[in-house]
Structures are given as C-alpha cells and as structure tokens.
Design an enzyme around this catalytic site. Sequence first.
Site: not given
Length: 257
Positions: A136, A143
Amino acid sequence: MQVIIKENYDEMSKEAAQIIRDAIHLKPNLVLGLATGSTPVGTYKELIRMYEEGELDFSKVVTFNLDEYVGLPPNHDQSYHYFMHDKLFNHININPANVHIPSGIAKDFAKYCQWYEDEIKKAGGIDLQVLGIGSDGHIGFNEPGTSLASRTSLVTLTEETIRDNSRFFEKEEDVPRFAITMGVGTIMEAKCCLLLANGEKKADPVSVLVEGPITSQVTASALQMHPNAIVIVDKAAASKLKRVDYYKWAYENRPRF
Ligand code: F6R
C-alpha cells in the site's frame, strides 16, 4: 532520487549491503536505521557474510529500527525484536547497548514515542536509513493518509498490511492491529534513505514512489523530497516505471569525481 535497477533479489541485496558496508567504513560509529520484513533479509545475510569474512566491524555501529507491533513482547517469535536478533544481531559483533527497537509493550505510548525520538537525536540523528515499501506504499508503518510530517507514534495498520503480514502468523486474527512506527518526518531526517523493493507486488507502489505525485496516500512518495534517497529495485519491482532506460543510463554513467 537515485534509482538502481538490479537483475534479481540477490543482486539488489548485494548492492544494498555494499552501500551499508561503505558507509560503515567511512564512519565506524554509523547510526544505522533498520527495517524488518522479507525484503532486507538478503541484505542482512550479506552483511553477516562480510562480518564473518572480516570486511565489517559493527562494534561501534548504533541502530534504530523503524517499528514494532503493539502487544508483542520482545521474545515473541513474530516480534520485530525477535526478527532483528534472528536475522542479524545474533550473528554480528553489535554492542547490545547500541541497539534500539521500539517497544510494543510500553505503558505510556505517547511518552515512549517521544523518548524514542529523543534517543535518535541524542545519537546525532540517523545517518543511513534502510527501508522497505508496503504493497500500500507505506514506509515504516506509515499507512495511506498519514501526514508526511508525522513523528514516531502509535498507528493502526491497514487491512491490506494485516493481510500481507499474516503470512508470518498462524492465522490473520493473530496479526496485531497496532504498531509503533517512526514517522515519515522522522525518516525524512535521516541523512540518507536506502529503500529496497523486489517482486511484482511492489511494482505499483514503486511507480508512485519514483514517478507519481507526492501524496500521503503513498507515504513512500515523500522520499521524492529527500535530498539523498537511493531506491534499489529488482526488475519485477521496476516493471511499471516509465523511465527505466534513463535510470540505467544515469547509474552506468554516474559521476565518480
Ligand atoms: C518493516 C517496515 C515495513 C516493511 C514493508 C515491506 O520494518 O517498516 O514498511 O518494510 O511492509 O515488507 P516486506 O519486506 O515484508 O514486503
């Protein structure tokens, strides 16, 4: 950003280990930032070989790891403490007092994260930070959506990261949901960042890291603003880059003066 494209995982690992070796030769008390995960394992093997063959001395090297799962004690076999000792520290002459890995079992996480930041500062800052990249696009466990100025903190992992990392656990439910990670801002203060990526699964995040817009949706893309970032990828991870010919040309014809 210097992009180095290698034929395969082994060559990527060797190139990374040589860069780390040269940095330790230049500065024996190097402050070295380290990553866990599958990607750097080959590099660590190569560093162990260099140590065993007398090419490297780690006695003055100081290390800071990027992250740790919350809730796993250091002796848990999936903790990053365990990983680092198993894959590197148990096999080299590092001084245990010089090893720093965030604690996943701190009582007061906010206080602990500030302490970790202060330790990095006290050590004079990180000279060379080794990084992997998540599918990702994360660096550390920063994140998508994390501020590109973030500092060391307690974070929630994405479902994608939990799925990716479940390969190391018996079942997906066992993967911790939280981690402590150096922030993007913390990582960006390292004097040099060395990001490694291999395999097809990394082709998309690598294409944004190198050629995409700088976005908190792919926190690795912040490295485009880093004055000394080196990205070493194998052919599969480079497969979605548009300017491969130039990166190869620039590497072959790099200034050596
Ligand atoms: C690990 C870390 C992560 C990993 C990334 C890639 O300390 O900070 O950002 O580098 O998740 O993991 P692998 O190498 O297992 O694909």
